[in-house]
Structure formats: C-alpha cells, structure tokens
Design a protein around this motif. Sequence first.
Motif, mmCIF file in Angstrom:
data_model
loop_
_atom_site.group_PDB
_atom_site.id
_atom_site.type_symbol
_atom_site.label_atom_id
_atom_site.label_comp_id
_atom_site.label_asym_id
_atom_site.label_seq_id
_atom_site.Cartn_x
_atom_site.Cartn_y
_atom_site.Cartn_z
ATOM 1 N N ALA A 55 0.827 -1.206 0.000
ATOM 2 C CA ALA A 55 0.000 0.000 0.000
ATOM 3 C C ALA A 55 0.861 1.254 0.000
ATOM 4 O O ALA A 55 1.933 1.283 0.599
ATOM 5 C CB ALA A 55 -0.910 0.007 1.225
ATOM 6 N N HIS A 56 0.356 2.275 -0.675
ATOM 7 C CA HIS A 56 0.925 3.622 -0.615
ATOM 8 C C HIS A 56 -0.133 4.474 0.061
ATOM 9 O O HIS A 56 -1.300 4.449 -0.332
ATOM 10 C CB HIS A 56 1.204 4.171 -2.021
ATOM 11 C CG HIS A 56 2.218 3.385 -2.768
ATOM 12 N ND1 HIS A 56 3.553 3.705 -2.767
ATOM 13 C CD2 HIS A 56 2.108 2.274 -3.535
ATOM 14 C CE1 HIS A 56 4.211 2.845 -3.516
ATOM 15 N NE2 HIS A 56 3.351 1.953 -3.988
ATOM 16 N N MET A 57 0.279 5.225 1.092
ATOM 17 C CA MET A 57 -0.681 6.029 1.838
ATOM 18 C C MET A 57 -0.230 7.486 1.892
ATOM 19 O O MET A 57 0.962 7.764 1.991
ATOM 20 C CB MET A 57 -0.798 5.526 3.278
ATOM 21 C CG MET A 57 -1.302 4.124 3.380
ATOM 22 S SD MET A 57 -1.457 3.576 5.099
ATOM 23 C CE MET A 57 0.236 3.502 5.601
ATOM 24 N N LEU A 58 -1.192 8.378 1.845
ATOM 25 C CA LEU A 58 -0.959 9.799 2.066
ATOM 26 C C LEU A 58 -1.836 10.197 3.239
ATOM 27 O O LEU A 58 -3.057 10.041 3.196
ATOM 28 C CB LEU A 58 -1.324 10.629 0.833
ATOM 29 C CG LEU A 58 -1.271 12.145 1.016
ATOM 30 C CD1 LEU A 58 0.148 12.605 1.314
ATOM 31 C CD2 LEU A 58 -1.820 12.836 -0.218
ATOM 32 N N VAL A 59 -1.196 10.675 4.303
ATOM 33 C CA VAL A 59 -1.910 11.087 5.510
ATOM 34 C C VAL A 59 -1.677 12.576 5.690
ATOM 35 O O VAL A 59 -0.530 13.018 5.771
ATOM 36 C CB VAL A 59 -1.399 10.321 6.749
ATOM 37 C CG1 VAL A 59 -2.155 10.746 7.996
ATOM 38 C CG2 VAL A 59 -1.502 8.818 6.546
#
Length: 173
Positions: A55-59
């Motif tokens: 997964a690639h996440m942007l928070v």
Amino acid sequence: MKYGEEAQDRLDLVARVFQAKFEVLRAEIVKKKLYGEVVAFVYIIEYQKRGLSHAHMLVILKPEAKALNPEAYDRIASTELPDPKEQNCLYSLVIKHMLHGPCGSLNKENVCMRNGVCKNHYQKDYIEHTTHSEDGCPHYRRRKNGQSIKVRNHSLDNRWVVPYTPYLLALID
C-alpha cells in the motif's frame, strides 16, 4: 495451510492477512489518531507480479498535529538499531524487516542498484541530530555508536536502517 506449504503457495491467505493488517494500521492512524487529528487519508493498494500486495498512503494532519521540527521527527521515527539488551523484541523486528541492502560496493548485483548506485541512496551518512533538508524532508539521526549486525556476510550499522515507527513495527508484525 497444509503441511509443507509456504506463504507464496497460498496468495489468497496472504491477501487476507495483508488486508487485516492494513485495516489495523488504518485504524491506528485515523481512528486512534496515532500522529494526531487526520484531515485526509488516501491510499492505493498495488499488486506485484507474484500477487503480493503493498500500500501507498498519504496522511494529511491538522496543522497543529504536524511534525515541524527535528525533535518531533525523532518522537515519530527512528533510523537506528535498538539496544538488543533493553529492547530485544524491537531489535529483532528491525533486523528482520528494516535493514536495506547490503548494496553498493558491498553488493553491486542487488536489485536496488541503478547504474552502479543504490536508487534509494543507501548507505546513508552518519548524522548526530535529525535535520531538515532544503526540500523540507528530514534527514534522520543516525549516530555512529559502534552497533552493527552481520547480514549476508556484511556488517551493517545505523547507516542501513530504513526509517521506522517502533510502535507500528511491533503492532503490525
């Protein structure tokens, strides 16, 4: 799994475990506000050729929750080998999951090598204190403390540790 089967033989189970662990991670970040109040959370799950997912996440956090100085970065992430006597479990997890390489002059055939250089810029330099770079990204503290571990016949130290959050590393393993 049946006797003799390995994880790569049961991609259906691997995908279910990945999804369950991802949900735990998402809950820690968004619902339990591990890093502070979340304004936006966007992710994409990709599948590699062998069917393994990542997964690639942007928070995006509220402004008051953002880490804006080196001390705040050090509370969130580490790039050093833990003391094996004081934090044996964390030490084992870092050795198992968070070491890059060896590559570069130690292993020119590693998959991360592009034109004779590591595409991830390892081995990093020793740095006594976390600093900001000109582009705003942190250069994490990597002290020269004499601690090292032998991996594939090479001695690796803090310069080879991938940034990790101790709590999440222990939680997700």
